[in-house]
Design an enzyme around this catalytic site. Sequence first.
Site, PDB file in Angstrom:
ATOM      1  N   SER A  95      -2.667   0.401   6.660  1.00 20.60           N
ATOM      2  CA  SER A  95      -1.460   1.134   7.008  1.00 20.60           C
ATOM      3  C   SER A  95      -0.986   0.743   8.397  1.00 20.60           C
ATOM      4  O   SER A  95      -0.733  -0.428   8.665  1.00 20.60           O
ATOM      5  CB  SER A  95      -1.723   2.636   6.860  1.00 20.60           C
ATOM      6  OG  SER A  95      -0.538   3.373   6.942  1.00 20.60           O
ATOM      7  N   ASP A 217       3.300   2.956  -4.378  1.00 17.46           N
ATOM      8  CA  ASP A 217       2.953   3.460  -3.059  1.00 17.46           C
ATOM      9  C   ASP A 217       4.224   4.040  -2.447  1.00 17.46           C
ATOM     10  O   ASP A 217       5.152   3.310  -2.108  1.00 17.46           O
ATOM     11  CB  ASP A 217       2.403   2.319  -2.198  1.00 17.46           C
ATOM     12  CG  ASP A 217       1.966   2.766  -0.807  1.00 17.46           C
ATOM     13  OD1 ASP A 217       2.262   3.916  -0.418  1.00 17.46           O
ATOM     14  OD2 ASP A 217       1.345   1.954  -0.100  1.00 17.46           O
ATOM     15  N   HIS A 245      -1.424   5.133  -1.227  1.00 16.88           N
ATOM     16  CA  HIS A 245      -1.386   4.354   0.014  1.00 16.88           C
ATOM     17  C   HIS A 245      -2.780   4.030   0.549  1.00 16.88           C
ATOM     18  O   HIS A 245      -2.895   3.358   1.563  1.00 16.88           O
ATOM     19  CB  HIS A 245      -0.610   5.172   1.067  1.00 16.88           C
ATOM     20  CG  HIS A 245      -0.220   4.409   2.283  1.00 16.88           C
ATOM     21  ND1 HIS A 245       0.537   3.248   2.241  1.00 16.88           N
ATOM     22  CD2 HIS A 245      -0.471   4.634   3.614  1.00 16.88           C
ATOM     23  CE1 HIS A 245       0.733   2.800   3.470  1.00 16.88           C
ATOM     24  NE2 HIS A 245       0.121   3.617   4.309  1.00 16.88           N
TER      25      HIS A 245
END
Length: 266
Positions: A95, A217, A245
């Site tokens: 991320s 996602d 995610h």
Amino acid sequence: MDVWARHNVTVVGPESGPLVMLAHGFGCDQNLWRLVVPALARRFRVLLFDHVGAGGSDLSAWSPDKYSTLAGYAQDVLGICRELDLREVAFVGHSVSAMIGVLAAVEEPQRFAKLILLTPSPRYIDEGDYRGGFSRADIEELLESLESNYLGWSHAMAPVIMGNPERPELGQELTNSFCRTDPAMARVFARATFLSDNRADLAKVSVPTLVIECSQDVIAPREVGAFVHQQITGSQLVTLDATGHCPQLSAPEATAEAITAFVSRA
């Protein structure tokens, strides 16, 4: 204080061989890698750490000035590499840590052998032809909600970020992780994360790069993965048959396999 204590550094796996450095995302800590670590540690040395403000890090080392931008976190990654004299690192950033890794690899490419960007997003806000997945109003509302009631925001947003509603235990784990984070620190990191724009940095990457996205996602839609892949010359793109995610939790075997294959490739 040395980096071992400041970042709660842990190293597992064989003493020789490639070094894989795992960097967690917003509201998380190194514990969220636990399902992929055993597979990786069979082949590689694996270094885990907590960003300052997360997990078992030294909270006294946190400052709002340093950590109001992703550059502060990138400096920490380079600090770990320098202090431990790490080279030829295969950096895996989940991320927001994907962009932290990009910034570190652009500044000191000689430290890194490979860059693996897991569900990355260089810009969350839609702009012109670029689709990040959120309008500016969406992000402002998200930040306002987070800043006014962090625990309530965590309980509402963590299951959305995780996806996989048929596996509520995954959303609960992410909720618990968010709720362990100091709200004041989380607010600063959230602004650094969701307001960042690292699109121009992608073209500066000279390290062999793998982009790993999920087929579904809501935080980093597939248009984002395609954009990152397009902007980093010579990069590879892998789409996991996974939802959410955080595939290191929802699809750990596939995630570990993708990382292993890329790190092992000459």
